[in-house]
Scaffold this motif. Structure first.
Motif, PDB file in Angstrom:
ATOM      1  N   ARG A   1      11.253   3.249  -3.249  1.00  0.00           N
ATOM      2  CA  ARG A   1      12.000   2.086  -2.219  1.00  0.00           C
ATOM      3  C   ARG A   1      11.046   1.100  -1.846  1.00  0.00           C
ATOM      4  N   VAL A   2       9.987   1.668  -1.399  1.00  0.00           N
ATOM      5  CA  VAL A   2       8.981   0.671  -0.731  1.00  0.00           C
ATOM      6  C   VAL A   2       8.345  -0.170  -1.719  1.00  0.00           C
ATOM      7  N   VAL A   3       8.249   0.205  -3.127  1.00  0.00           N
ATOM      8  CA  VAL A   3       7.667  -0.872  -4.000  1.00  0.00           C
ATOM      9  C   VAL A   3       8.949  -1.830  -4.293  1.00  0.00           C
ATOM     10  N   SER A   4       9.956  -1.429  -4.264  1.00  0.00           N
ATOM     11  CA  SER A   4      11.036  -2.514  -5.031  1.00  0.00           C
ATOM     12  C   SER A   4      11.320  -3.268  -3.879  1.00  0.00           C
ATOM     13  N   ASP A   5      11.477  -2.643  -2.481  1.00  0.00           N
ATOM     14  CA  ASP A   5      12.030  -3.718  -1.335  1.00  0.00           C
ATOM     15  C   ASP A   5      11.063  -4.684  -0.881  1.00  0.00           C
ATOM     16  N   ARG A   6       9.672  -4.179  -0.853  1.00  0.00           N
ATOM     17  CA  ARG A   6       8.797  -4.690  -0.027  1.00  0.00           C
ATOM     18  C   ARG A   6       7.682  -5.497  -1.034  1.00  0.00           C
ATOM     19  N   GLY A   7       7.844  -4.963  -2.157  1.00  0.00           N
ATOM     20  CA  GLY A   7       6.852  -5.626  -3.128  1.00  0.00           C
ATOM     21  C   GLY A   7       5.464  -5.037  -2.876  1.00  0.00           C
ATOM     22  N   ILE A   8       5.288  -3.854  -2.512  1.00  0.00           N
ATOM     23  CA  ILE A   8       3.995  -3.220  -2.162  1.00  0.00           C
ATOM     24  C   ILE A   8       3.486  -2.440  -3.195  1.00  0.00           C
ATOM     25  N   THR A   9       2.176  -2.396  -3.392  1.00  0.00           N
ATOM     26  CA  THR A   9       1.493  -1.545  -4.363  1.00  0.00           C
ATOM     27  C   THR A   9       1.293  -0.229  -3.665  1.00  0.00           C
ATOM     28  N   VAL A  10       1.736   0.888  -4.264  1.00  0.00           N
ATOM     29  CA  VAL A  10       1.153   2.033  -3.714  1.00  0.00           C
ATOM     30  C   VAL A  10       0.365   2.863  -4.570  1.00  0.00           C
ATOM     31  N   ILE A  11      -0.750   3.506  -4.192  1.00  0.00           N
ATOM     32  CA  ILE A  11      -1.708   4.001  -5.185  1.00  0.00           C
ATOM     33  C   ILE A  11      -1.584   5.448  -4.371  1.00  0.00           C
ATOM     34  N   ALA A  12      -1.215   6.298  -5.290  1.00  0.00           N
ATOM     35  CA  ALA A  12      -1.288   7.996  -5.012  1.00  0.00           C
ATOM     36  C   ALA A  12      -2.079   8.761  -5.747  1.00  0.00           C
TER      37      ALA A  12
ATOM     38  N   SER B   1       6.221   7.116 -11.733  1.00  0.00           N
ATOM     39  CA  SER B   1       5.491   6.054 -11.281  1.00  0.00           C
ATOM     40  C   SER B   1       5.586   4.870 -12.396  1.00  0.00           C
ATOM     41  N   ASP B   2       5.009   3.751 -12.195  1.00  0.00           N
ATOM     42  CA  ASP B   2       4.887   2.547 -13.049  1.00  0.00           C
ATOM     43  C   ASP B   2       3.749   2.570 -13.979  1.00  0.00           C
ATOM     44  N   TRP B   3       2.659   3.329 -13.134  1.00  0.00           N
ATOM     45  CA  TRP B   3       1.308   3.083 -13.690  1.00  0.00           C
ATOM     46  C   TRP B   3       0.533   4.632 -13.621  1.00  0.00           C
ATOM     47  N   VAL B   4      -0.128   4.917 -14.590  1.00  0.00           N
ATOM     48  CA  VAL B   4      -0.647   6.368 -14.365  1.00  0.00           C
ATOM     49  C   VAL B   4      -2.191   6.267 -14.806  1.00  0.00           C
TER      50      VAL B   4
ATOM     51  N   LEU C   1     -11.211   0.431 -14.465  1.00  0.00           N
ATOM     52  CA  LEU C   1      -9.750   0.634 -14.131  1.00  0.00           C
ATOM     53  C   LEU C   1      -9.251  -0.427 -13.559  1.00  0.00           C
ATOM     54  N   SER C   2      -7.902  -0.668 -13.873  1.00  0.00           N
ATOM     55  CA  SER C   2      -7.307  -1.799 -12.945  1.00  0.00           C
ATOM     56  C   SER C   2      -5.800  -1.149 -12.463  1.00  0.00           C
ATOM     57  N   ILE C   3      -5.175  -1.645 -11.458  1.00  0.00           N
ATOM     58  CA  ILE C   3      -4.104  -1.348 -10.958  1.00  0.00           C
ATOM     59  C   ILE C   3      -3.169  -2.446 -10.804  1.00  0.00           C
ATOM     60  N   PRO C   4      -2.037  -2.319 -11.396  1.00  0.00           N
ATOM     61  CA  PRO C   4      -1.005  -3.593 -11.368  1.00  0.00           C
ATOM     62  C   PRO C   4      -0.340  -3.623 -10.110  1.00  0.00           C
ATOM     63  N   ARG C   5       0.124  -4.657  -9.879  1.00  0.00           N
ATOM     64  CA  ARG C   5       1.022  -5.018  -8.408  1.00  0.00           C
ATOM     65  C   ARG C   5       2.356  -5.830  -8.913  1.00  0.00           C
ATOM     66  N   PRO C   6       3.250  -5.613  -8.225  1.00  0.00           N
ATOM     67  CA  PRO C   6       3.475  -4.476  -7.501  1.00  0.00           C
ATOM     68  C   PRO C   6       3.707  -2.978  -8.292  1.00  0.00           C
ATOM     69  N   SER C   7       3.406  -2.113  -7.726  1.00  0.00           N
ATOM     70  CA  SER C   7       3.524  -0.874  -8.752  1.00  0.00           C
ATOM     71  C   SER C   7       3.724   0.391  -8.008  1.00  0.00           C
ATOM     72  N   LEU C   8       4.210   1.508  -8.240  1.00  0.00           N
ATOM     73  CA  LEU C   8       3.741   2.886  -7.831  1.00  0.00           C
ATOM     74  C   LEU C   8       3.067   3.518  -8.787  1.00  0.00           C
ATOM     75  N   THR C   9       1.547   3.746  -8.520  1.00  0.00           N
ATOM     76  CA  THR C   9       0.486   4.052  -9.595  1.00  0.00           C
ATOM     77  C   THR C   9       0.218   5.566  -8.936  1.00  0.00           C
ATOM     78  N   THR C  10       0.077   6.422  -9.974  1.00  0.00           N
ATOM     79  CA  THR C  10      -0.418   7.578  -9.735  1.00  0.00           C
ATOM     80  C   THR C  10      -1.900   8.108 -10.303  1.00  0.00           C
ATOM     81  N   ILE C  11      -2.932   8.513  -9.508  1.00  0.00           N
ATOM     82  CA  ILE C  11      -4.133   8.942 -10.153  1.00  0.00           C
ATOM     83  C   ILE C  11      -3.968  10.431 -10.234  1.00  0.00           C
ATOM     84  N   LEU C  12      -4.106  10.738 -11.589  1.00  0.00           N
ATOM     85  CA  LEU C  12      -3.984  12.306 -12.002  1.00  0.00           C
ATOM     86  C   LEU C  12      -5.415  12.652 -12.312  1.00  0.00           C
ATOM     87  N   GLY C  13      -5.963  14.052 -11.961  1.00  0.00           N
ATOM     88  CA  GLY C  13      -6.881  14.558 -12.426  1.00  0.00           C
ATOM     89  C   GLY C  13      -7.232  16.022 -11.688  1.00  0.00           C
ATOM     90  N   PRO C  14      -8.128  16.856 -12.220  1.00  0.00           N
ATOM     91  CA  PRO C  14      -8.180  18.303 -11.610  1.00  0.00           C
ATOM     92  C   PRO C  14      -9.117  18.006 -10.330  1.00  0.00           C
TER      93      PRO C  14
END
Length: 254
Positions: A181-192, A203-206, A28-41
């Protein structure tokens, strides 16, 4: 499609676990900057993926990269330059102030300073709780304190394990808006990680994983649909479109 050069995290045929692999041959790959959510049971390997990035879980085979560097080549001491992590568990027994908790984070220059900690809390809109004891906070305030602790490290990659769990509706959406806001203001990638469909839709990516394998990966519109969610969670899910919004309905009539 996001260019390969814009991927901040990549796993290629990676086997990940603790005493033995619990995730096998995941790519898998996670893009930057982005808010990415990892879903699963539960038990699908979401938290284990995050822990592999901070070298708490072991990569038994395949490849794992941060910013194009193999995670195995990074020392524990170098990790704060690249990544910060906030766990799902909230230890309410901590007899520390909010300021103490945030200042317990590290960045590339050492421990986070008092001024940096206060500035981060103010940025998140909770500067008024800086002197309060952590164990006396509400669940929402505790969650924002832990996010402030991770964010204050100024790492370009922020890992959040179930950041909206056990929050009421208002606090959940405050956290979601803050992460955007963290992603847009600071260009950080967040993986949740988590089970929150609202967070995934914002999110931008799931990434959808089940039994340690990637089922699907892409923009929210490609993942949050009846087919993927039904297969992911093993129940009959119907995703309804109402006035441009997606609503989740679990069918119980069969």
């Amino acid at each position: 499609m996001v260019a390969v050069s814009n991927y901040v995290v990549r796993f290629v045929n990676a086997r990940i676990g603790y005493d033995e692999p619990v995730i096998k041959d995941i790519t898998l790959s996670i893009p930057r900057p982005s808010l990415t959510t990892i879903l699963g049971p539960n038990g699908s390997g979401k938290t284990t993926l995050l822990r592999a990035i901070i070298k708490y879980a072991k990569v038994f085979g395949g490849y794992a990269y941060i910013d194009g560097r193999e995670i195995s080549e990074l020392s524990i001491g170098d990790l704060p330059k690249y990544v910060s992590y906030s766990p799902a568990e909230i230890y309410s027994q901590m007899a520390l102030t909010v300021l103490d908790v945030v200042m317990s984070s590290r960045n590339s220059g050492g421990w986070v300073s008092r001024d940096e900690a206060i500035a981060t809390l103010r940025y998140l809109g909770v500067g008024n709780i800086v002197g309060k004891r952590f164990d006396e906070l509400s669940t929402g305030q505790k969650r924002l304190t832990l996010i402030a602790r991770a964010l204050s490290s100024k790492a370009p990659l922020l890992l959040l394990d179930e950041p909206t769990s056990n929050l009421d509706l208002g606090n959940k959406y405050r956290v979601i808006l803050i992460l955007r806001r963290v992603v847009s203001d600071r260009g950080i990638t967040v993986i949740a990680t988590g089970h929150d469909i609202d967070l995934a839709l914002a999110s931008d990516w799931v990434v959808a994983i089940r039994d340690g394998e990637v089922m699907a990966m892409g923009a929210p519109g490609d993942i949050i649909n009846s087919k993927v969610l039904s297969e992911l969670y093993g129940i009959d899910v119907e995703v309804l479109e109402v006035n441009g919004y997606r609503l989740i309905h679990v069918r119980n009539d069969r």
